[in-house]
Design a protein around this motif. Structure first.
Motif, short mmCIF file in Angstrom:
data_model
loop_
_atom_site.label_atom_id
_atom_site.label_comp_id
_atom_site.label_asym_id
_atom_site.label_seq_id
_atom_site.Cartn_x
_atom_site.Cartn_y
_atom_site.Cartn_z
N LEU A 1 1.12 -1.19 0.21
CA LEU A 1 -0.11 0.47 -0.05
C LEU A 1 0.67 1.31 0.05
O LEU A 1 0.55 2.62 -0.56
CB LEU A 1 -1.46 0.17 0.73
CG LEU A 1 -2.41 -0.74 0.67
CD1 LEU A 1 -3.49 -1.24 2.50
CD2 LEU A 1 -3.27 -0.35 0.31
N ILE A 2 2.45 1.43 0.61
CA ILE A 2 2.60 2.12 0.32
C ILE A 2 2.87 2.81 -0.16
O ILE A 2 3.30 3.90 -1.01
CB ILE A 2 3.79 2.23 1.66
CG1 ILE A 2 2.99 2.52 3.43
CG2 ILE A 2 5.06 3.71 2.09
CD1 ILE A 2 3.86 1.58 4.39
N LYS A 3 4.01 1.56 -1.17
CA LYS A 3 4.30 2.32 -2.94
C LYS A 3 3.71 2.36 -3.56
O LYS A 3 3.96 2.95 -4.79
CB LYS A 3 5.55 0.33 -3.05
CG LYS A 3 5.79 -0.05 -2.19
CD LYS A 3 6.72 -1.37 -3.03
CE LYS A 3 7.54 -1.94 -2.17
NZ LYS A 3 8.19 -3.46 -1.93
N ALA A 4 2.00 2.13 -3.66
CA ALA A 4 0.95 2.58 -4.35
C ALA A 4 0.98 4.14 -4.12
O ALA A 4 0.32 4.46 -4.82
CB ALA A 4 -0.75 0.67 -4.22
N TRP A 5 0.44 4.35 -2.65
CA TRP A 5 0.97 5.30 -2.12
C TRP A 5 1.37 6.64 -3.42
O TRP A 5 1.20 7.85 -2.81
CB TRP A 5 0.12 5.84 -0.83
CG TRP A 5 -0.76 5.06 -0.21
CD1 TRP A 5 -2.01 4.65 -1.24
CD2 TRP A 5 -1.26 4.49 1.01
NE1 TRP A 5 -3.31 4.31 -0.56
CE2 TRP A 5 -2.50 3.92 1.08
CE3 TRP A 5 -0.63 4.65 2.20
CZ2 TRP A 5 -3.28 3.46 2.59
CZ3 TRP A 5 -0.48 3.67 3.03
CH2 TRP A 5 -2.04 3.39 3.60
N ASP A 6 2.67 5.60 -2.73
CA ASP A 6 4.13 6.55 -3.58
C ASP A 6 4.53 7.45 -2.57
O ASP A 6 4.76 8.94 -2.92
CB ASP A 6 3.67 7.21 -5.04
CG ASP A 6 4.36 7.71 -5.81
OD1 ASP A 6 5.91 7.03 -5.72
OD2 ASP A 6 4.58 7.67 -7.03
N ILE A 7 4.34 7.36 -1.31
CA ILE A 7 4.92 8.33 -0.75
C ILE A 7 5.83 7.29 0.75
O ILE A 7 5.73 7.32 2.06
CB ILE A 7 3.36 9.12 0.12
CG1 ILE A 7 3.04 7.56 1.21
CG2 ILE A 7 3.53 10.00 -0.49
CD1 ILE A 7 1.63 8.96 1.75
N PRO A 8 6.70 6.67 -0.01
CA PRO A 8 7.52 5.78 1.00
C PRO A 8 8.14 6.07 2.17
O PRO A 8 8.98 5.58 3.43
CB PRO A 8 8.26 4.66 -0.14
CG PRO A 8 8.72 5.64 -1.20
CD PRO A 8 7.33 6.65 -0.79
N ARG A 9 8.45 7.02 2.03
CA ARG A 9 9.25 8.11 3.43
C ARG A 9 8.89 8.59 4.01
O ARG A 9 9.18 8.96 5.06
CB ARG A 9 10.99 8.58 2.77
CG ARG A 9 11.18 7.40 2.24
CD ARG A 9 13.01 8.75 2.13
NE ARG A 9 13.98 7.89 0.46
CZ ARG A 9 13.66 7.19 -0.59
NH1 ARG A 9 13.25 8.27 -1.45
NH2 ARG A 9 14.49 6.38 -0.96
N ARG A 10 7.44 8.54 3.90
CA ARG A 10 6.70 10.31 4.39
C ARG A 10 5.06 8.92 5.29
O ARG A 10 4.62 9.95 5.85
CB ARG A 10 6.04 10.96 3.91
CG ARG A 10 7.12 11.67 2.86
CD ARG A 10 6.36 13.16 2.03
NE ARG A 10 6.03 12.73 1.14
CZ ARG A 10 6.03 12.66 0.06
NH1 ARG A 10 7.22 12.73 -0.11
NH2 ARG A 10 5.01 12.75 -0.60
N VAL A 11 5.54 7.80 4.53
CA VAL A 11 3.86 7.06 5.90
C VAL A 11 4.72 5.36 6.71
O VAL A 11 5.45 5.07 5.74
CB VAL A 11 2.98 6.73 5.48
CG1 VAL A 11 3.61 5.81 3.59
CG2 VAL A 11 2.26 6.88 5.76
N LYS A 12 4.02 5.60 7.49
CA LYS A 12 4.62 4.09 8.64
C LYS A 12 3.39 3.47 8.70
O LYS A 12 2.11 4.26 8.58
CB LYS A 12 5.46 4.66 10.25
CG LYS A 12 6.64 5.16 9.57
CD LYS A 12 7.55 5.61 11.27
CE LYS A 12 8.60 6.32 10.48
NZ LYS A 12 9.60 6.48 11.99
N GLY A 13 3.52 2.32 8.42
CA GLY A 13 2.62 1.53 8.86
C GLY A 13 3.18 0.58 9.76
O GLY A 13 4.47 -0.23 9.78
N ILE A 14 2.60 0.22 10.63
CA ILE A 14 1.95 -1.15 11.48
C ILE A 14 0.66 -2.11 11.51
O ILE A 14 -0.14 -1.80 11.51
CB ILE A 14 2.92 -0.83 12.98
CG1 ILE A 14 2.77 -2.05 13.80
CG2 ILE A 14 1.67 -0.15 13.41
CD1 ILE A 14 3.57 -1.97 15.34
#
Length: 69
Positions: free
Chosen positions: A5-18
């Protein structure tokens, strides 16, 4: 699922998920505009399943948030 999902959103360094449970994850955005893009953007899917998103303020048990679409 989180990294996809983070890759799909194209904001890899600006979001963290757990992952916090079966089929439940929390995402933390560093930029409000990115969060708006994800929440107000297109319908998101993962593995042919709809991904439901809701804002979370930290005060409510995340397992009790009602997700609607």
């Amino acid at each position: 699922m989180i990294s996809t999902l983070i890759k799909a959103w194209d904001i890899p360094r600006r979001v963290k998920g757990i992952a916090i449970g079966d089929n439940l994850s929390l995402f933390q955005f560093t930029i409000e505009r990115d969060k708006r893009h994800v929440l107000e953007g297109m319908l998101w899917t993962f593995d042919h399943n709809l991904v439901l998103l809701a804002e979370y303020d930290g005060d409510v048990n995340p397992f009790k948030i009602q997700l609607k679409w």
